[in-house]
Motif scaffolding. Structure first.
Motif, PDB file in Angstrom:
ATOM      1  N   GLU A   1       1.922 -50.064 -41.310  1.00 51.42           N
ATOM      2  CA  GLU A   1       1.862 -50.581 -39.944  1.00 51.42           C
ATOM      3  C   GLU A   1       0.425 -50.749 -39.477  1.00 51.42           C
ATOM      4  N   ALA A   2       0.264 -51.598 -38.447  1.00 51.08           N
ATOM      5  CA  ALA A   2      -1.056 -51.852 -37.875  1.00 51.08           C
ATOM      6  C   ALA A   2      -0.890 -52.157 -36.402  1.00 51.08           C
ATOM      7  N   SER A   3      -1.948 -51.934 -35.643  1.00 49.75           N
ATOM      8  CA  SER A   3      -1.913 -52.211 -34.209  1.00 49.75           C
ATOM      9  C   SER A   3      -2.154 -53.694 -33.968  1.00 49.75           C
ATOM     10  N   THR A   4      -1.800 -54.121 -32.770  1.00 50.34           N
ATOM     11  CA  THR A   4      -2.068 -55.509 -32.395  1.00 50.34           C
ATOM     12  C   THR A   4      -3.553 -55.809 -32.480  1.00 50.34           C
TER      13      THR A   4
ATOM     14  N   GLN B   1      -5.856 -54.416 -34.346  1.00 49.59           N
ATOM     15  CA  GLN B   1      -6.294 -54.514 -35.740  1.00 49.59           C
ATOM     16  C   GLN B   1      -5.890 -55.854 -36.353  1.00 49.59           C
TER      17      GLN B   1
ATOM     18  N   ARG C   1       0.438 -60.166 -29.515  1.00 45.00           N
ATOM     19  CA  ARG C   1       1.359 -59.107 -29.128  1.00 45.00           C
ATOM     20  C   ARG C   1       2.669 -59.698 -28.609  1.00 45.00           C
TER      21      ARG C   1
ATOM     22  N   GLU D   1       8.427 -52.691 -33.701  1.00 44.51           N
ATOM     23  CA  GLU D   1       7.355 -51.917 -33.067  1.00 44.51           C
ATOM     24  C   GLU D   1       7.559 -50.458 -33.477  1.00 44.51           C
TER      25      GLU D   1
ATOM     26  N   ASP E   1       2.697 -50.605 -29.486  1.00 45.86           N
ATOM     27  CA  ASP E   1       1.683 -51.588 -29.860  1.00 45.86           C
ATOM     28  C   ASP E   1       1.253 -51.493 -31.325  1.00 45.86           C
ATOM     29  N   HIS E   2       2.087 -50.928 -32.187  1.00 47.58           N
ATOM     30  CA  HIS E   2       1.856 -50.875 -33.624  1.00 47.58           C
ATOM     31  C   HIS E   2       3.068 -51.491 -34.319  1.00 47.58           C
ATOM     32  N   TRP E   3       2.805 -52.337 -35.319  1.00 45.68           N
ATOM     33  CA  TRP E   3       3.863 -53.169 -35.879  1.00 45.68           C
ATOM     34  C   TRP E   3       4.079 -52.880 -37.350  1.00 45.68           C
TER      35      TRP E   3
END
Length: 325
Positions: free
Chosen positions: A29-32, A34, A47, A61, A65-67
């Motif tokens: 996973e990664a944040s928006t 990043q 986002r 999600e 805010d991490h995908w």
């Protein structure tokens, strides 16, 4: 409302596919923020597109805010066994999207909407746009491999020495058949810019594959044991379908020769059927159509063939085997 507003989900998924977000999330996973930095886009629209896609099960999600990937999102990876990345991008690209925005013209005037909107045919457009052409070929290649493997399991090709793939695109169908049948030789016929990638193929399969430039209905190589038309006829207007079949018939002078047509076959019920949606695609962009089994039988009879067998090989694709009479 979901049907009418399908663009609200289709286009966000398109941009996420084009940005290769699934590839970025393949390792975790990664944040928006990043993702936005890596992709060179703005965080807020990214986002919102991810949020919309996640609402339909494409991405999730994992924490605020991490995908992360879902099974559906994994299909958008470029290295997926049955990748739908290029298919998703193709459906959302501007030339293909614009023609559907003018679909009313299909009801008012004969001929493909794409030509009316862009001033030339879809294939002429692909010849001028290398990136879209690569996406177009990539869109169908994984699905083609699946269909050809299913065909090989269902139909005995061992009696054939040479098979000609008419309008065979990037050669995926023919190469898949040759890989499954080491004794089979193939001829790929298509437009010069399409077949160019196979001119110098130096693997074992490539050694048994010859390419020739040509255009239907006129250019049908002679002497094949079998002629393959895979998802080619549904892209042609009806008069050209008949001309193509008649031209192939001219080259089939031996009773053991076969015409193999791989196409969707329209079902009789009013239930959900992919072939009915594909029918709209080829109507808008090519001026073509899908057919029922009885319509295929009538077309073949009219053009000098007998339908020997018909079977579904991988939904919604069927194999129609025909013999010259």
């Amino acid at each position: 409302m979901g049907i009418a507003a399908a663009k609200w989900i289709a286009q966000p998924v398109y941009v996420l596919a084009k940005l290769n977000v699934a590839d970025r999330l393949a390792e975790g996973e990664a944040s928006t923020a990043q993702l936005a930095e890596q992709l060179g886009v703005r965080s807020d629209p990214l986002r919102r597109c991810l949020r919309a896609a996640a609402s339909a099960g494409v991405f999730r999600e994992a924490q605020p805010d991490h995908w992360a990937l879902t099974d559906m999102a994994a299909c958008l990876r470029t290295d997926a066994a049955m990748s739908l990345r290029d298919f998703t991008v193709l459906m959302g690209e501007e030339p293909m999207w614009t023609s559907f925005g003018s679909i009313m013209q299909a009801l008012r005037q004969e001929g493909p909407v794409f030509d009316k909107v862009h001033g030339h045919s879809m294939y002429a457009h692909l010849a001028q746009d290398d990136e879209l052409a690569r996406t177009y070929q990539g869109a169908w290649a994984p699905l083609t491999q699946g269909v050809m493997r299913a065909l090989s399991a269902e139909y005995d090709l061992s009696g054939f020495d040479t098979i000609v793939d008419l309008g065979g695109g990037d050669g995926t169908a023919l190469r898949t058949l040759l890989a499954e049948h080491p004794g089979l030789n193939g001829v790929l016929m298509d437009l010069p810019h399409v077949r160019e990638a196979h001119r110098n193929a130096d693997d074992e399969v490539g050694a048994r594959l010859r390419t020739v430039a040509g255009r239907l209905p006129d250019d049908v190589p002679a002497g094949a044991d079998a002629y393959l038309l895979k998802n080619t006829l549904h892209c042609l207007p009806s008069p050209l379908v008949r001309q193509t079949l008649k031209r192939v018939r001219e080259e089939m002078t031996r009773p053991e020769q076969r015409l193999l047509i791989v196409e969707a076959v329209l079902g009789a019920s009013d239930g959900f059927d992919w072939s009915k949606l594909m029918d709209i695609e080829v109507m808008v962009n090519n001026g073509g159509r899908e057919h029922t089994l009885e319509e295929w039988r009538a077309l073949l009879t009219e053009t000098g063939f007998r339908l020997v067998s018909a079977r579904e090989v991988l939904h919604p694709q069927w194999l129609l085997e025909a013999q010259a009479v």
